[in-house]
Scaffold this active site. Structure first.
Site, PDB file in Angstrom:
ATOM      1  N   HIS A   1     -16.920  -9.601  37.257  1.00  0.00           N
ATOM      2  CA  HIS A   1     -16.972 -10.647  36.233  1.00  0.00           C
ATOM      3  C   HIS A   1     -18.427 -10.885  35.865  1.00  0.00           C
ATOM      4  CE1 HIS A   1     -16.796 -14.354  34.132  1.00  0.00           C
ATOM      5  NE2 HIS A   1     -17.247 -15.077  35.142  1.00  0.00           N
TER       6      HIS A   1
ATOM      7  N   ASN B   1     -21.169 -14.948  29.358  1.00  0.00           N
ATOM      8  CA  ASN B   1     -19.954 -15.104  30.164  1.00  0.00           C
ATOM      9  C   ASN B   1     -18.792 -15.404  29.230  1.00  0.00           C
ATOM     10  OD1 ASN B   1     -17.866 -15.927  31.827  1.00  0.00           O
ATOM     11  ND2 ASN B   1     -19.111 -17.303  33.070  1.00  0.00           N
TER      12      ASN B   1
ATOM     13  N   CYS C   1     -12.189 -17.394  34.769  1.00  0.00           N
ATOM     14  CA  CYS C   1     -12.815 -16.074  34.752  1.00  0.00           C
ATOM     15  C   CYS C   1     -12.095 -15.044  35.623  1.00  0.00           C
ATOM     16  CB  CYS C   1     -14.268 -16.199  35.179  1.00  0.00           C
ATOM     17  SG  CYS C   1     -15.180 -17.473  34.277  1.00  0.00           S
TER      18      CYS C   1
END
Length: 350
Positions: free
Chosen positions: A256, A286, A120
């Site tokens: 993020h 996500n 990520c």
């Protein structure tokens, strides 16, 4: 790649595109196959739905569509691009690189191309690496793609991971911007001691302690949460200090998109209200390396991100890794204009 020395250039994002697949998977869709319910998922994560790639749609396909979205906005966006970085943990294959496959399909054959694997954290890592290539005189402009098909590497019967992840892609070109704009500083780091908290077993068997072989992503959610809250605050503060800035200078924190509780904790650490951040994980979940460019694109399209604003980018990921970057947003390029009718929210079609 060859390019003139560029050590004093101001560098930033000069083009931006995004893509999300058409298929919407809502929280309710998980209720039939696991012990959960839609309200519980949203209360724990902030996620209501996410996008899943089609059966034969892979990371390079989505990366290409994000680049095509960029070119739709600015047909000259790839001019002088001579390097490609693809940030992904769900590559089409271990080799060839997904970056090379994307380059082949968007007319950048001959450009240097490699994949970057920090999960990520990957897209913001990629921005920093791209800047380094240009400052070193190795490249003129660099295409940075963050793309993931996490739905294909997550066990869809595992409540701990299936509910969290979605698929998507973002693409940015890093290049020279007017003086006073662009990237200011980056802070990057990793700690392999936390590697067992977030991993892909099939490629993690050699890590200390070892893992059983398997096909899916594994995560210790409690440990990752504690890590994320700490490093987002620490790295963001360090990046601001390196840039000679304080949180009072920040117009937008671009985090993020992992969990709304993590974002809330980070904003509290900075002493900033939630109105100073942009969240879209409620609709996309996500998407790992794609979250930051998807948020940037959305903020541009709805007019929240504007020329001259101060941004703080923060992310964490597998490794365990972390990254933060400060930048003065330059909005002078064609693809960086608001586009309220943008198609990417419904899936840009290549």
């Amino acid at each position: 790649m060859t390019a003139p020395s560029a050590s004093r250039l101001s560098l930033g994002i000069v083009a931006l595109g995004a893509y999300t697949p058409e298929r919407i998977v809502r929280n309710e869709d998980f209720e039939a196959r696991m012990d959960t319910n839609a309200a519980w998922i949203e209360s724990r994560t902030g996620i209501r739905e996410r996008r899943f790639a089609a059966e034969h749609e892979y990371t390079s396909d989505m990366g290409v569509r994000a680049v095509q979205d960029m070119l739709r906005r600015d047909p000259q966006a790839l001019t002088d691009v001579d390097a490609i970085i693809c940030a992904t943990v769900s590559p089409d294959a271990l080799m060839p690189s997904t970056a090379a496959l994307i380059g082949m399909q968007v007319g950048l054959v001959g450009a240097a191309a490699f994949d970057l694997s920090t999960a990520c954290s990957g897209f913001v890592y990629g921005l920093s690496v791209a800047s380094g290539l240009i400052h070193a005189g190795t490249a003129r402009r660099v295409l940075v793609v963050g793309a993931e098909v996490l739905s294909k590497i997550v066990d869809q019967d595992d409540r701990g991971t299936a509910i969290l992840f979605g698929d998507g892609a973002g693409a940015a070109v890093v290049g020279p911007v007017p003086e006073g704009y662009g990237f200011q500083d980056f802070v990057l780091g990793a700690d392999g001691n936390g590697g067992s908290s977030l991993y892909m077993r099939s490629v993690a068997k050699q890590l200390p302690g070892g893992f059983a072989m398997g096909d899916f992503t594994g995560m210790n959610g409690r440990e990752v949460f504690k890590f994320a809250v700490r490093v987002l605050g620490d790295s963001g503060t360090q990046a601001l200090e390196k840039s000679g800035l304080t949180t009072a200078d920040v117009d937008w924190v671009i985090p993020h998109q992992a969990n709304v509780r993590i974002i809330e904790a980070a904003m509290e650490r900075f002493g900033l209200p939630m109105s100073k951040t942009i969240i879209n994980l409620d609709r996309y979940g996500n998407t790992s390396s794609a979250t930051v460019p998807l948020v940037l694109r959305e903020g541009l399209d709805d007019g929240r991100i504007r020329d001259g604003q101060q941004l703080l980018l923060i992310a964490f990921g597998g490794g365990l890794s972390w990254v933060a970057g400060t930048m003065k947003w330059w909005g002078g390029a064609p693809s960086l204009q608001p586009d309220r009718a943008a198609e990417h929210s419904a899936g840009v079609q290549g």
